[in-house]
Scaffold this motif. Structure first.
Motif: not given
Lengths: 571, 293
Positions: A106-107, A111-112, A114-120, A123-124, A127
């Motif tokens: 998942g992590e 990764f990309s 996270e780097n684009e500062m997408v809120p968690r 993201m979930i 993913v």
């Protein structure tokens, strides 16, 4: 409908800062939206550099001189940052292990984001969706250490395939996979390319494996230039493959040997749907009945015997169990099977790194229980996959002499034995060269010579040709075969490469789940569906060709090999 | 693979495991400050009990933990304490303000006092408490949470990702090293029988191929990170860092109490009522030690 160009190279050249000659020259190439294109060529032909120009690694991480123009989606790549490009171009790199930077599936997929500062929160679910598209939804929490090469590759794809990305590039996706996983990867890439908004570029030198699913176009590269930009059918009909050091599919070789006319055949690219005319069939059957010299080999004396060998790291969980096999002098044996099935454990047992928990191993008829690893090393040599994993000295001569120096041997004898080993490996004239200055293939020879100097009867080679194009592959194999035929060395290959096994070994030991499930000639292994399935192998195209002709696949493959050896020995 | 070298890669399911990275990182910092700043046996004892209760609540594999404590007992508890006793037996007096000698050599060069024993014991116990807090931290956190937690206390994210990348590659490097070692042994490098200095030399030789294979990887890793927008923004979000839960607020409340207690202790004993000696000892009366409690 008007085709929309998505990647356009115009009079494009590129020279790396540290190199004196241009790596890419006069590239003129247009790739249209929704196409599936194979970029083919031997190592060092510039195909990976071409890819780096498209995804922005050039000039972002590799400086150099660019002339001409390269446009992605109508915009000049030079004016874009790698981050802007990464929104349009997704790249799956060759080394599926190194590109896995997260600590869970998942992590890594996230990764990309996270780097684009997408809120968690966003993201979930994203993913989960992406993991689903590559079939990894049940492994989101899995650790990189527990995944196979094929699974890591799927994760890498999921990590770059967001909605906006419309160009996907795969750099040598088959390099580190076993045959069955390779098939699955080609199927996955094909599924992705069904989405006609996505353009797919595959960079490979294994033509036969890629053609398992159709591609629209093949770009053949050589020495930094585009040699051919054509359809698969036309490429297979030309002589370009041979000239470029790319291996043609085996079934095609067989058909050429038989004298079939392939130029008129519209189905030639796809073995599964290949249609053979009556004339072709007749010729192939006639080819099958041609006389070929039998490959005879007198069985030599026993050099290694495994007698009911079981080994476990942890009590009660054996990694290999009940191994029984005999290897005779002068044999060439392939050890095949999926990763983790016990191939390398067997090599470690033979070399004494691990000792059997149960059973015995005999070397030259003697139980090796009391011998040290160092003593066994004089009987059985082990060559690791990557030369850089073995080389510790600066000069070729010093590297070859290292093992002898550790054994209190007189100076004259060291010089003599090292010289002999270097002569056998064709390195004698280079003995004073620094190891760093020679090519990959020559480094491989250095590592073999450093083992040869000890005078072992048997040499175990772990994936000797992995990642090598056909020309380098042929060089390495020729050299190893010479050690076998001229110096009488017994050769054990640990490999995924079935071409290597078919053409260069007399026998295959097949592993599945810690057991030897077959120990017979390579062609009978490759004609046995059950073994193929259990050991993650795949049928060769020769097998399918034989089926189409209603011939026994085993006999057909055997005939093909004999014929090929006859042709090659005549060369 | 999980819980190798004590490190968890996937979060466990107990209360402490479920806290988020930020809580774990600030908790560890609070406890460490408490140990360093107070150096009072009573607080060490409390911290030790608290941490061990925490460790036990995570139901860990005790074997490696027992090994670490065993190592500490031998190195610090026995060897370290003996050094203090031999080299400066007067530290019992200087640290606690009293000296009750119960054994001494004829010339009086070496002697034992109850206060000396108390002092060495307390010194050793400080290490034990530190180790138990480190255990608590290491066992509860995953490398990804560590990275996210460090980032949340204003550590630059490039430093934080290096931390998690290091944990990602440690097992790979360990495996490469074993392979290289094996191949060198087959060529005749003897590691079992060799003397220590020879062994060291052999290991240094093996670093060459290990570094070569690691460098090759670095380029691939950095390319793959560049291609996925690493370094594009000033900040970064974290997939592994879940938002604070009720448990986190409870734990953070506890952490605040530790901070407050430390602050009180420091203000009370260092500024308002500075004790006369460095070290609290249960039987030294208040007139001598200056400790109010």
């Amino acid at each position: 409908m008007e085709k929309k160009p998505i990647i356009e190279f115009k009079d494009f050249s590129f020279k790396y800062k540290i190199q004196s000659k241009a790596t890419l020259r006069d590239i003129n190439l247009t790739i249209y939206e929704g196409e599936k294109v194979l970029i083919l060529g031997p190592s060092g032909c510039g195909k990976s550099t071409l890819m780096s120009c498209i995804n922005g690694l050039i000039p972002f991480s590799n400086e150099g001189e660019i002339t001409g123009s390269c446009k992605v989606n109508g915009r000049e790549t030079r004016t874009l940052s790698i981050f802007e490009l990464s929104k349009e171009v997704g790249t799956v790199l060759q080394d599926s292990d190194a590109q896995f930077v997260g600590l869970s599936v998942g992590e890594d997929i996230a990764f990309s984001m996270e780097n684009e500062m997408v809120p968690r929160k966003e993201m979930i679910p994203e993913v989960e969706k992406l993991a689903g598209t590559v079939g990894m939804e049940d492994f989101i929490k899995a650790l990189p250490f527990d995944l196979s090469g094929g699974q890591k590759q799927k994760v890498a794809l999921a990590g770059v395939i967001s909605d906006k990305v419309n160009i996907l590039m795969f750099d040598e996706p088959l390099a580190a996979l076993d045959p069955k996983m390779g098939v699955a990867t080609i199927e996955l890439i094909d599924r992705v390319s069904q989405d006609k908004t996505k353009t797919v570029l595959i960079i490979e030198h294994r033509l036969e494996d890629v053609l398992y699913r159709p591609v629209d176009r093949i770009i053949l590269m050589g020495e930094g230039r585009i040699v051919a930009d054509t359809t698969p059918i036309e490429l297979l009909n030309s002589n370009l493959l041979k000239e470029s050091g790319v291996r043609e599919p085996l079934y095609l070789t067989a058909m050429k040997y038989a004298g079939c006319d392939i130029s008129a055949n519209k189905t030639i690219c796809d073995i599964e749907n290949l249609e053979l005319s009556d004339d072709d069939k007749e010729k192939l059957i006639a080819f099958f009945h041609e006389e070929t010299p039998e490959i005879k080999k007198e069985p030599g004396e026993e050099v290694i015997r495994l007698d009911d060998v079981t080994f476990a790291y942890e009590h009660g969980k054996p990694v290999v169990k009940g191994l029984d096999t005999v290897i005779r002098k002068g044999e060439r044996v392939a050890v095949v099977g999926k990763n983790g099935a016990g191939k390398s454990t067997m090599a470690k047992l033979i070399t004494g790194i691990h000792r059997p928990n149960k059973g015995h191993i005999y070397i030259d008829g003697k139980d090796y229980k009391k011998s040290t690893v160092k003593e066994i090393g004089e009987e059985v040599g082990y060559v690791m996959q990557m030369p850089n994993q073995m080389i510790v000295k600066d000069l070729i001569k010093d590297e070859v002499e290292l093992a002898l120096r550790l054994r209190n041997i007189s100076e004259e004898e060291i010089t003599e034995r090292a010289a002999e080993a270097m002569k056998a490996c064709g390195l004698y004239s280079m003995r004073k060269w620094p190891v760093d200055s020679v090519s990959y293939g020559q480094k491989k020879r250095v590592t073999v010579a450093s083992i040869m100097a000890l005078g072992p009867d048997t040499i175990i080679l772990d994936e000797p040709t992995a990642g090598q194009d056909y020309r380098h592959y042929t060089d390495i194999i020729k050299f190893i075969n010479k050690l076998n035929s001229e110096y009488g060395k017994t050769i054990i290959f640990i490999t995924h490469d079935m071409h290597l096994a078919i053409e260069n070994t007399d026998r295959a030991i097949v592993f599945a789940d810690g057991k030897i499930i077959a120990d017979e000639s390579v062609y009978s292994v490759l004609s046995n569906d059950e073994i193929i399935e259990k050991a993650n192998l795949k049928q060769t195209s020769l097998y399918m060709l034989a089926k189409k002709l209603d011939l026994s696949p085993e006999k057909f493959i055997e005939h093909f090999i004999r014929y090929e050896r006859m042709v090659k020995s005549g060369e | 693979m999980n819980n190798r070298f004590l490190i968890n890669y996937t979060p466990g399911s107990t209360f402490l495991h479920k806290l988020n990275g930020t809580t774990k990182v600030i908790g560890f910092i609070a406890i460490t400050i408490a140990i360093i700043a107070t150096f009072d046996f009573r607080i060490m004892l409390a911290i030790f009990l608290l941490c061990m209760a925490g460790v036990a609540s995570m139901r860990p594999n005790w074997k490696p933990i027992a090994f670490m404590f065993g190592f500490l007992i031998v190195m610090n508890g026995i060897i370290g304490s003996l050094m203090v006793i031999v080299i400066s037996p007067e530290s019992g007096l200087t640290k606690t303000g009293m000296e009750t000698v119960f054994w001494s050599t004829a010339n009086g060069r070496f002697y034992l006092s109850w206060e000396l024993l108390w002092y060495t014991w307390a010194m050793f116990f400080k290490r034990v408490a530190s180790l138990s807090s480190a255990m608590l931290f290491v066992l509860s956190i995953t490398p990804s949470e560590l990275a996210a937690g460090l980032n949340s206390i204003k550590m630059p994210y490039k430093v934080c990702t290096i931390v998690s990348l290091a944990f990602r590659t440690i097992p790979d490097i360990a495996r490469d090293f074993t392979d290289i070692k094996n191949s060198m042994m087959m060529r005749g490098v003897e590691l079992e029988k060799a003397s220590l200095s020879k062994k060291l030399k052999q290991y240094i030789i093996m670093l060459v191929p290990l570094l070569m294979s690691s460098f090759a990887k670095v380029e691939n890793i950095s390319n793959s990170m560049d291609l996925r927008s690493y370094g594009k923004c000033k900040g970064r979000t974290w997939y592994s860092e879940h938002p604070a839960t009720k448990g986190d607020y409870i734990a953070r409340g506890g952490i605040v109490l530790i901070f407050l207690w430390c602050a009180f202790y420091i203000i009370f004993f260092r500024n308002m009522h500075a004790p006369l000696v460095d070290f609290w000892c249960p039987w030294v009366p208040q007139e001598i030690s200056g400790y109010w409690f």
